[in-house]
Design a protein around this motif. Sequence first.
Motif, PDB file in Angstrom:
ATOM      1  N   GLU A  14      52.359   7.869 -24.029  1.00 25.53           N
ATOM      2  CA  GLU A  14      51.125   7.285 -24.027  1.00 25.53           C
ATOM      3  C   GLU A  14      50.093   8.134 -23.295  1.00 25.53           C
ATOM      4  OE1 GLU A  14      48.957   3.089 -22.509  1.00 25.53           O
ATOM      5  OE2 GLU A  14      51.258   3.251 -22.698  1.00 25.53           O
ATOM      6  N   GLU A  15      50.937   8.605 -21.990  1.00 27.15           N
ATOM      7  CA  GLU A  15      50.216   9.314 -21.165  1.00 27.15           C
ATOM      8  C   GLU A  15      49.513  10.562 -21.554  1.00 27.15           C
ATOM      9  OE1 GLU A  15      52.909   7.846 -20.442  1.00 27.15           O
ATOM     10  OE2 GLU A  15      52.303   6.077 -19.349  1.00 27.15           O
ATOM     11  N   ARG A  31      46.535  10.348 -23.728  1.00 27.90           N
ATOM     12  CA  ARG A  31      45.500  10.012 -23.151  1.00 27.90           C
ATOM     13  C   ARG A  31      45.042  11.477 -22.397  1.00 27.90           C
ATOM     14  NH1 ARG A  31      43.743   4.893 -22.910  1.00 27.90           N
ATOM     15  NH2 ARG A  31      45.440   3.375 -23.491  1.00 27.90           N
ATOM     16  N   PRO A  35      36.673   5.465 -26.816  1.00 28.36           N
ATOM     17  CA  PRO A  35      37.788   4.896 -26.111  1.00 28.36           C
ATOM     18  C   PRO A  35      38.555   4.101 -26.902  1.00 28.36           C
ATOM     19  CG  PRO A  35      35.726   4.124 -25.344  1.00 28.36           C
ATOM     20  CD  PRO A  35      35.431   4.945 -26.290  1.00 28.36           C
ATOM     21  N   ALA A  36      38.030   3.521 -27.663  1.00 30.25           N
ATOM     22  CA  ALA A  36      38.668   2.451 -28.733  1.00 30.25           C
ATOM     23  C   ALA A  36      39.868   3.240 -29.497  1.00 30.25           C
ATOM     24  CB  ALA A  36      37.835   1.800 -29.597  1.00 30.25           C
ATOM     25  N   ASP A  64      42.511   4.463 -27.103  1.00 36.42           N
ATOM     26  CA  ASP A  64      43.623   2.973 -26.886  1.00 36.42           C
ATOM     27  C   ASP A  64      44.445   2.957 -27.958  1.00 36.42           C
ATOM     28  OD1 ASP A  64      42.465   2.792 -24.541  1.00 36.42           O
ATOM     29  OD2 ASP A  64      41.160   1.070 -24.808  1.00 36.42           O
ATOM     30  N   ALA A  65      44.014   3.004 -29.106  1.00 37.35           N
ATOM     31  CA  ALA A  65      44.811   2.876 -30.331  1.00 37.35           C
ATOM     32  C   ALA A  65      45.706   3.807 -30.722  1.00 37.35           C
ATOM     33  CB  ALA A  65      43.737   2.620 -31.668  1.00 37.35           C
ATOM     34  N   ALA A 113      47.030   5.608 -28.148  1.00 35.04           N
ATOM     35  CA  ALA A 113      47.933   5.473 -27.103  1.00 35.04           C
ATOM     36  C   ALA A 113      49.012   4.239 -27.359  1.00 35.04           C
ATOM     37  CB  ALA A 113      47.216   5.238 -25.509  1.00 35.04           C
ATOM     38  N   ASP A 114      48.542   3.358 -28.140  1.00 30.42           N
ATOM     39  CA  ASP A 114      49.365   2.231 -28.466  1.00 30.42           C
ATOM     40  C   ASP A 114      50.342   2.745 -29.148  1.00 30.42           C
ATOM     41  OD1 ASP A 114      48.147   0.505 -26.763  1.00 30.42           O
ATOM     42  OD2 ASP A 114      46.917  -0.549 -28.293  1.00 30.42           O
TER      43      ASP A 114
END
Length: 284
Positions: free
Chosen positions: A55-56, A59, A70-71, A74-75, A77-78
């Motif tokens: 995840e890191e 990002r 950003p959405a 986030d998706a 990264a999930d």
Amino acid sequence: MASRNAPTGRQRRLATEIRRMREQTGISIQEAASMLGADRTMISNIEAGRTRLSEERVRQIACYYKCPDPALIDALADIAAGRRTRYWWTEYRGKLPDGYLDVSEIEFHAARIRTAQTVHLPGLLQTEEHARAIFDLNVPKLPRLEVELRVAHRMSRQSILTGANPTPYVGIIHEAALRLEFGGRDVARRQLHHLAEAVDQTNVTLLVIPFSAGAFHGAGQSILYTEGVVPQLDTVQLDTAFGGHFVDAPTPLTNYRSLLDLMERSALRPDESQKLIRSIAHDL
């Protein structure tokens, strides 16, 4: 349990979106390698899904590529964060083709699902005996164990439509699919009753295109459209005689959304659709 060396559908999609992110920013592979302290081969492996990302790391890459959404970050990264999660379909690894697992994966993570069927009924709403009758018609003929594995897998997929947080589902079905008697009249009758009862679930909508509608957009196609948590992660799966084909490029996705909208306009209202389903079941 057999291991899976190839990336899953979601992992491939993560890789594809990272490549698109880089290309939209105008950054070359060599420039990306310099930014990330890697070589060209590493970037190629990331964009092919051969290198697993944390995840890191996702990002970090999004930051270097100056992604303004950003959405979406986030998706993505999930997706990376869930790479070690063991889902129900993992028990079928090495037992069924990977495409079956990929369909389960995109359905499970979908925010909303739309399907269109002109010959077959939606897999998410098939009864066990109806699904078995379909798999029994496979060419070449499947061994009995293979048939039962596919039936069990299809039944497990249906769990997304029930439970505490069921997935919203819209199914477009042509009347021809309702009248094909897979498994014989008794099996077909029970299947139709099952469909008619399914629409009593608040998250399920069925829309029937009647014969009286005549020609319509999308005739002959079988479409599974899963909406992601962000529009960029929408996915289309198309059935073919030789397996499923996945589509995720922006322009085709827009076209398939428009096609499904047009098909919905050719269909009866939900209450009329349910009435027609019950009428056909009654006539069997």
